[in-house]
Design an enzyme around this catalytic site. Structure first.
Site, PDB file in Angstrom:
ATOM      1  N   ASP A 148       0.819  -1.182  -0.159  1.00 41.63           N
ATOM      2  CA  ASP A 148       0.073  -0.023   0.014  1.00 41.63           C
ATOM      3  C   ASP A 148       0.904   1.269   0.071  1.00 41.63           C
ATOM      4  OD1 ASP A 148       0.916   0.283   2.652  1.00 41.63           O
ATOM      5  OD2 ASP A 148      -1.047   0.461   3.470  1.00 41.63           O
ATOM      6  N   ARG A 161       7.108 -33.403   9.991  1.00 48.37           N
ATOM      7  CA  ARG A 161       5.917 -33.301  10.869  1.00 48.37           C
ATOM      8  C   ARG A 161       5.300 -31.884  10.697  1.00 48.37           C
ATOM      9  NH1 ARG A 161      10.637 -31.762  13.419  1.00 48.37           N
ATOM     10  NH2 ARG A 161      10.649 -29.835  14.747  1.00 48.37           N
ATOM     11  N   HIS A 162       6.056 -31.150   9.722  1.00 45.67           N
ATOM     12  CA  HIS A 162       5.284 -29.870   9.751  1.00 45.67           C
ATOM     13  C   HIS A 162       4.561 -29.822   8.181  1.00 45.67           C
ATOM     14  CE1 HIS A 162       8.165 -28.041  12.538  1.00 45.67           C
ATOM     15  NE2 HIS A 162       8.918 -28.642  12.194  1.00 45.67           N
ATOM     16  N   CYS A 222       3.074  -3.216   4.145  1.00 44.83           N
ATOM     17  CA  CYS A 222       2.336  -1.959   4.434  1.00 44.83           C
ATOM     18  C   CYS A 222       3.006  -1.164   5.665  1.00 44.83           C
ATOM     19  CB  CYS A 222       1.085  -2.353   4.615  1.00 44.83           C
ATOM     20  SG  CYS A 222       0.904  -3.299   6.187  1.00 44.83           S
ATOM     21  N   THR A 274       2.996  -1.283   8.734  1.00 41.70           N
ATOM     22  CA  THR A 274       3.696  -2.295   9.650  1.00 41.70           C
ATOM     23  C   THR A 274       3.875  -3.535   9.289  1.00 41.70           C
ATOM     24  OG1 THR A 274       1.392  -2.748  10.499  1.00 41.70           O
ATOM     25  CG2 THR A 274       2.360  -1.013  11.590  1.00 41.70           C
ATOM     26  N   HIS A 330       9.705 -24.168   9.043  1.00 45.71           N
ATOM     27  CA  HIS A 330       8.549 -24.777   9.561  1.00 45.71           C
ATOM     28  C   HIS A 330       7.052 -24.238   8.754  1.00 45.71           C
ATOM     29  CE1 HIS A 330      10.634 -25.621  13.486  1.00 45.71           C
ATOM     30  NE2 HIS A 330      11.117 -26.242  12.459  1.00 45.71           N
TER      31      HIS A 330
HETATM   32  C1  RB5 Z   1      -1.937   2.783   6.300  1.00 43.60           C
HETATM   33  O1  RB5 Z   1      -1.677   4.171   6.942  1.00 43.60           O
HETATM   34  C2  RB5 Z   1      -1.674   1.927   7.524  1.00 43.60           C
HETATM   35  O2  RB5 Z   1      -2.705   1.693   8.321  1.00 43.60           O
HETATM   36  C3  RB5 Z   1      -1.000   0.538   6.706  1.00 43.60           C
HETATM   37  O3  RB5 Z   1      -0.059   0.809   5.799  1.00 43.60           O
HETATM   38  C4  RB5 Z   1      -0.930  -0.677   7.448  1.00 43.60           C
HETATM   39  O4  RB5 Z   1       0.046  -0.332   8.563  1.00 43.60           O
HETATM   40  C5  RB5 Z   1      -1.883  -1.462   8.087  1.00 43.60           C
HETATM   41  O5  RB5 Z   1      -1.704  -2.499   8.974  1.00 43.60           O
END
Ligand code: RB5
Length: 143
Positions: A8, A132-133, A65, A67, A98
């Site tokens: 994104d 096993r995985h 994205c 995070t 795994h």
């Molecule tokens: C976008 O601002 C942000 O929410 C997105 O990039 C992401 O971190 C969502 O998990």
């Protein structure tokens, strides 16, 4: 080895850097967007990548994205997808060994470029242990 990448707007800058970096090594990353910094919705790109992988158009995908959390949640809604957030080097190794992850996810606002490249390289240079995985990952897709 076919590799796809998508992000994104929160992951756009890191996506572009990765495409350039691997391009200099003659490794092409198929770019599924987004293509600029305009605000978009991460579920759209998580879904686009999930469908791309399920259609066997790439061996694995890279999702980014802000995070790495939202876009990996989005991809994991699709049966057959195993999207792993590679928050450190050990996770990068184990996600392949795994979990046989078919998508790896990163945070464009939370992770440094060098760390991400190293984790991608670790993931690519590790093999799935199966054994096993194998039955455990099969259980992920049971009703
Ligand atoms: C976008 O601002 C942000 O929410 C997105 O990039 C992401 O971190 C969502 O998990």
């Amino acid at each position: 080895m076919k590799i796809a990448i998508a992000s994104d707007h929160g992951g756009f800058e890191l996506k572009e850097k990765l495409i350039n970096h691997y391009g200099t090594l003659n490794i092409k990353l198929d770019d599924l967007g987004t293509y600029n910094t305009d605000s978009v919705d991460y579920p759209d790109f998580g879904a686009k990548m999930a469908k791309h992988i399920l259609a066997q158009k790439a061996d694995f995908g890279i999702l980014i994205c802000g995070t790495g959390i939202g876009i990996s949640i989005a991809a994991n809604r699709f049966k057959g997808i195993r999207a792993a957030l590679l928050y450190d080097d050990f996770a990068a190794e184990m996600a392949k060994k795994h979990n046989n992850a078919n998508i790896i996810a990163f945070g464009g606002r939370t992770m440094a470029f060098d760390d991400v490249v190293r984790r991608i390289d670790i993931f690519m240079n590790t093999s799935f242990e199966a054994g096993r995985h194998q039955k455990r990952i099969e259980k992920l897709d049971m009703e």
